[in-house]
Design a protein around this motif. Structure first.
Motif, mmCIF file in Angstrom:
data_model
loop_
_atom_site.group_PDB
_atom_site.id
_atom_site.type_symbol
_atom_site.label_atom_id
_atom_site.label_comp_id
_atom_site.label_asym_id
_atom_site.label_seq_id
_atom_site.Cartn_x
_atom_site.Cartn_y
_atom_site.Cartn_z
ATOM 1 N N GLN A 269 1.617 12.348 12.555
ATOM 2 C CA GLN A 269 0.728 11.210 12.792
ATOM 3 C C GLN A 269 0.702 10.269 11.580
ATOM 4 N N ALA A 270 0.665 10.856 10.365
ATOM 5 C CA ALA A 270 0.649 10.015 9.160
ATOM 6 C C ALA A 270 1.952 9.237 9.024
ATOM 7 N N LEU A 271 3.096 9.881 9.324
ATOM 8 C CA LEU A 271 4.382 9.209 9.233
ATOM 9 C C LEU A 271 4.469 8.066 10.233
ATOM 10 N N THR A 272 3.991 8.299 11.443
ATOM 11 C CA THR A 272 4.035 7.248 12.466
ATOM 12 C C THR A 272 3.184 6.058 12.056
ATOM 13 N N GLU A 273 1.962 6.327 11.536
ATOM 14 C CA GLU A 273 1.081 5.228 11.124
ATOM 15 C C GLU A 273 1.683 4.473 9.932
ATOM 16 N N SER A 274 2.323 5.189 8.969
ATOM 17 C CA SER A 274 2.927 4.516 7.801
ATOM 18 C C SER A 274 4.101 3.640 8.215
ATOM 19 N N GLU A 275 4.914 4.149 9.164
ATOM 20 C CA GLU A 275 6.041 3.339 9.646
ATOM 21 C C GLU A 275 5.546 2.087 10.354
ATOM 22 N N LEU A 276 4.453 2.162 11.085
ATOM 23 C CA LEU A 276 3.911 0.971 11.743
ATOM 24 C C LEU A 276 3.407 -0.049 10.729
ATOM 25 N N ARG A 277 2.728 0.462 9.712
ATOM 26 C CA ARG A 277 2.240 -0.480 8.675
ATOM 27 C C ARG A 277 3.416 -1.146 7.949
ATOM 28 N N LEU A 278 4.509 -0.381 7.705
ATOM 29 C CA LEU A 278 5.671 -0.949 7.030
ATOM 30 C C LEU A 278 6.292 -2.060 7.867
ATOM 31 N N GLU A 279 6.398 -1.885 9.153
ATOM 32 C CA GLU A 279 6.965 -2.908 10.017
ATOM 33 C C GLU A 279 6.104 -4.157 10.023
ATOM 34 N N VAL A 280 4.789 -3.949 9.984
ATOM 35 C CA VAL A 280 3.890 -5.116 9.967
ATOM 36 C C VAL A 280 4.058 -5.893 8.659
ATOM 37 N N LEU A 281 4.170 -5.171 7.529
ATOM 38 C CA LEU A 281 4.324 -5.843 6.240
ATOM 39 C C LEU A 281 5.663 -6.564 6.146
#
Length: 548
Positions: A269-281
């Motif tokens: 779950q943490a990896l999925t949320e971090s990857e989403l934030r990276l794409e947004v940035l």
């Protein structure tokens, strides 16, 4: 004509009966009142007796709580209730009641009653009644003392309840003692069988596989365990091979559904949320932006942790598969060795050992059954039981049940009335006097010319009524018809005893004859007590004797 004749005869008989009762009504009343008075006095003199009743529910003996098994007991057993009905009235119950209440002294007049006589009296005072289609029994005790009657009824129920409990408990305890003796003897037999098995094993050099004793059941159990182990090893191998074929991304998505590990779920779950934030940035900033680089580093770190965790999971699956494989190999070795040993044991040389081993198993099984039964019965005997339940205890009655004043008076009145009527008819049977016109015609053989009422008055003085006058006129007319064409002009009045109405009848008959226009001569032939001159108001200076 026949029915009318019968009806007329029946009516005549009834009138005859009524005439008897009417003529002797005073005698009937006297007997009726005498019997009623005697009944009343006897009823008042009789001692008053009181009845106290107790109701209880009697069932088969069973514990209130079924600990080991639920036994089925019949709800209604007429033979069982009939047996308990007889037991309640037996000396087994009555004697303790007499002793507990000291009835031998209570019922004694001058000296203490013998136990047998007291038991007989108690049995007569005791009445046990069963209610149909129920397990209820009612105990009724009758005595002159209401409190004693209630006490006896309650004591009978208490003694019966205690007897039911004690008898069953004594039987169970004796059974447990015998069962313990049998258990000890069975243990001796088990030890002897075990010693024999061990001796034969050493003499025949019987190979034993570990601590197991070979049998068909043992082989079957090992074979079943081997089958399950092979199935488990095959399943683990297939799972491991399929996981190794997956890419890291597929493995991450698949592993979460296969194992219930909160660490793996949290990392994923943490990896999925971090990857989403990276794409947004990345959409807002360039690759060299500090925020993008920081989030990129976080994603890389989470991926490393996730890969390491997945590698650990795969290593665990690998170990489980190898362990399952080794268990299969071990069970296979055990099965092969057991088959070889079983074939060896089936040989003729080891037959005494097999027989001894079978005997030991049977004796051990019997010992275990006896031991389990002893333990169960030891616990059951201490459980509370309720074979007899007092539904309604006896209370001292307020009103006596005997003597029944109303019933006795009614029966006394009926008996007095019947006895009076019977005695009236009996006296009528003993009385041989003539009372009816038919009796006169039957016994004398002469027709009755007239019947004069007993209350008739003297017609010469005008005392009679019209009915009396008509009766004498009918007598005169019948006399004339009876005379017919003869020249008879004189009549003689006779009777069997003095005072029966000869002179009275002659005077009234002369009066109606004179009224009819005839010349009438009245001759008073009673030379001692003449009365015609008094009835007709004429002088008596010269009489029949002077004429003669």
């Amino acid at each position: 004509m026949q029915p009318n004749t019968i009806s007329q005869e029946a009516r005549l008989h009834f009138l005859d009966y009524w005439r008897v009762i009417k003529s002797r009504w005073m005698f009937v009343v006297i007997i009726f009142l005498t019997v009623l008075l005697v009944t009343t006095v006897v009823t008042f003199l009789q001692p008053k007796r009181y009845s106290a009743a107790l109701r209880m529910k009697v069932e088969h003996e069973k514990p209130t709580v079924a600990v080991f098994e639920r036994e089925q007991y019949p709800q209604y057993d007429p033979f069982f209730l009939q047996t308990q009905y007889e037991i309640i009235q037996s000396r087994k119950i009555l004697d303790p009641v007499i002793t507990r209440l000291n009835l031998q002294r209570v019922w004694a007049t001058d000296q203490e009653l013998p136990l047998a006589i007291a038991a007989q009296r108690l049995k007569q005072a005791l009445n046990v009644r069963r209610f149909r289609d129920t397990s209820l029994i009612e105990i009724i005790v009758t005595d002159t003392d209401p409190r004693l009657a209630a006490t006896i009824a309650n004591t009978v129920a208490d003694v019966f309840q205690s007897d039911r409990l004690e008898v069953k408990r004594d039987q169970t305890i004796r059974g447990l003692t015998k069962l313990r003796e049998e258990l000890d003897a069975q243990w001796q037999r088990v030890q002897e069988a075990q010693a024999k098995v061990e001796r034969l094993r050493k003499e025949l050099n019987v190979p034993v596989f570990g601590t197991l004793r070979l049998s068909d059941m043992t082989l079957q159990q090992i074979d079943q365990q081997l089958t399950l182990a092979k199935s488990e090893a095959t399943s683990r191998e297939a799972r491991l091979q399929e996981l190794k074929k997956l890419t890291p991304m597929q493995l991450r998505n698949t592993i979460a559904t296969m194992i219930n590990d909160p660490n793996v779920s949290g990392l994923l779950q943490a990896l999925t949320e971090s990857e989403l934030r990276l794409e947004v940035l990345k959409q807002d900033f360039g690759p060299e932006h500090p925020s993008v680089r920081t989030e990129q580093a976080s994603v890389e770190k989470l991926r490393e942790q996730m890969d390491a965790r997945l590698a650990g999971v795969l290593a665990g699956f690998e170990i489980e598969y190898q362990s399952a494989q080794r268990r299969v190999e071990e069970l296979q070795k055990q099965l092969n060795a057991a088959k070889e040993q079983s074939m060896l044991m089936e040989s003729e040389a080891y037959r005494p050992f097999r027989n001894a081993q079978l005997l030991e198993e049977q004796e051990t099984k019997l010992y275990d059954m006896l031991k389990q039964r002893l333990q169960q019965e030891s616990v059951t005997v201490e459980l509370p039981r309720s074979p007899v339940e007092i539904v309604e205890r006896a209370e001292p009655p307020l009103l006596p049940v005997s003597p029944k004043m109303t019933l006795n008076l009614i029966l006394g009145a009926m008996a007095g009335l019947v006895l009076g009527v019977v005695m009236a008819f009996f006296l009528e049977f003993l009385d041989t006097s003539i009372k009816k016109v038919e009796d006169v015609e039957h016994y004398l053989g002469c027709p009755v010319l007239g019947v004069i009422p007993q209350e008739a008055g003297l017609l010469v003085r005008g005392e009679g009524t019209a009915a009396h006058l008509e009766a004498y006129r009918m007598l005169r007319t019948n006399l004339e018809f009876a005379r017919g064409q003869s020249e008879v002009n004189s009549y003689c009045a006779l009777s069997a005893a003095p005072g029966e109405g000869k002179s009275f009848t002659v005077a009234n008959l002369a009066c109606v004859g004179a009224q009819h226009g005839a010349r009438v001569l009245v001759v008073d032939c009673d030379l001692r007590r003449p009365t015609q001159h008094q009835l007709l108001d004429v002088p008596n200076q010269f009489g029949l004797a002077d004429y003669l």
